[in-house]
Design a protein around this motif. Structure first.
Motif, PDB file in Angstrom:
ATOM      1  N   GLN A   1       2.332   2.634  -0.290  1.00 24.58           N
ATOM      2  CA  GLN A   1       1.370   3.082   0.529  1.00 24.58           C
ATOM      3  C   GLN A   1       0.427   3.881   0.099  1.00 24.58           C
ATOM      4  OE1 GLN A   1       3.852   4.228   3.831  1.00 24.58           O
ATOM      5  NE2 GLN A   1       4.292   2.608   4.829  1.00 24.58           N
ATOM      6  N   LYS A   2      -0.788   4.347   0.584  1.00 20.61           N
ATOM      7  CA  LYS A   2      -1.571   5.274   0.017  1.00 20.61           C
ATOM      8  C   LYS A   2      -1.571   6.597   0.815  1.00 20.61           C
ATOM      9  CE  LYS A   2      -5.517   1.962  -0.724  1.00 20.61           C
ATOM     10  NZ  LYS A   2      -6.829   1.624  -0.682  1.00 20.61           N
ATOM     11  N   GLN A  22      -5.056  14.217   0.980  1.00 21.51           N
ATOM     12  CA  GLN A  22      -5.519  13.871  -0.345  1.00 21.51           C
ATOM     13  C   GLN A  22      -5.894  15.023  -1.146  1.00 21.51           C
ATOM     14  OE1 GLN A  22      -8.066  10.386  -0.427  1.00 21.51           O
ATOM     15  NE2 GLN A  22      -6.520   9.008   0.505  1.00 21.51           N
TER      16      GLN A  22
END
Length: 273
Positions: A51-52, A58
């Motif tokens: 998964q991101k 981020q």
């Protein structure tokens, strides 16, 4: 397969034989490798859900000291492989389970040594007694890890398809800073001076948010370095504020005596409360 109570020499020969069997078995696999895999073997990396990192996490960075503050069952953070995770919800959902003990023991710490850096999955090894490839958990088996002895009922209906250490969307909250640094922030209006430990990757806007704990009106100031207005969308290094701690260390100089200073100048923009 080595029997229980086998001598070390017999165990070594059993491990070698098991490894040879695995190699031969891998060469004979057909188009359905999952059907031939032992229940305890970790699926290949390509079959694991990668998964991101959530967008909100981020560009968010934490210092190791910040992670260390969250070290209780009611506030449980851990870091591994460069990311920071909030496992408080996981602990709450499985409160009372003995499989939480290794996790709670390491709350607020980095557990990168539990995982393979290439796959992101739990490290594995060949059990010298059974010859099976099993997860390597020297601190004890933890949640979502199968038992050492082969069983058919270890994966209950409540077990997720994605184990918690791979579930970035659910638990990842940001990045662990690779390098922290200190800066001095001087308020030219009040003459207050504070030393902040920040992440080297932080943008000035993120550092401003950290400073808000000390000055709720921090956004009502212009941030300057040696008279030059700083770009809040860039990091300290990108703004020309170099980290010279390594240089001072080589010279044997106390860096705390030479911390770079950022001066805050009050802005007359009354739209900022």
């Amino acid at each position: 397969m080595a029997a229980v109570g086998a001598s070390p020499r017999e165990a070594i020969f059993a491990m070698r034989a098991a490894h040879q069997r695995q190699q031969e078995h891998g060469q004979q696999q057909d188009a359905h490798p999952a059907a031939n895999r032992s229940p305890l073997e970790t699926p290949p990396t390509s079959q694991l859900p990668h998964q991101k990192i959530p967008k909100a996490a981020q560009e968010r960075y934490f210092t190791p000291d910040e992670v260390a503050e969250h070290n209780s069952p009611d506030d449980c953070w851990l870091s591994w492989l460069g990311l920071v995770y909030d496992l408080t919800k996981l602990v709450e959902e499985h409160r009372g389970s003995t499989l939480l003990l290794p996790i709670l023991k390491n709350a607020g710490k980095d557990i990168s040594h539990w995982f393979d850096r290439k796959t992101g999955d739990v490290k594995v090894h060949v059990n010298p007694l059974t010859g099976c490839v099993v997860p390597y958990t020297p601190e004890g088996r933890f949640l979502h890890v199968p038992p050492t002895i082969p069983r058919t009922d270890w994966r209950s209906a409540s077990d997720p398809s994605t184990p918690w250490w791979l579930d970035k969307e659910e638990y990842c909250i940001g990045n662990l800073s690779s390098k922290t640094r200190k800066i001095r922030i001087i308020n030219t209006l009040t003459r207050d001076e504070h030393v902040l430990q920040v992440c080297s990757e932080d943008k000035l806007a993120a550092i401003q948010d950290r400073y808000m704990n000390l000055n709720a009106h921090a956004k009502g100031y212009m941030w300057k370095r040696l008279g030059t207005l700083l770009d809040m969308s860039l990091s300290l290094e990108e703004n020309g504020v170099r980290d010279e701690s390594a240089y001072f260390e080589r010279l044997g100089i106390d860096e705390d005596q030479w911390l770079p200073a950022i001066h805050l100048y009050f802005s007359d923009d009354l739209t900022i409360a």
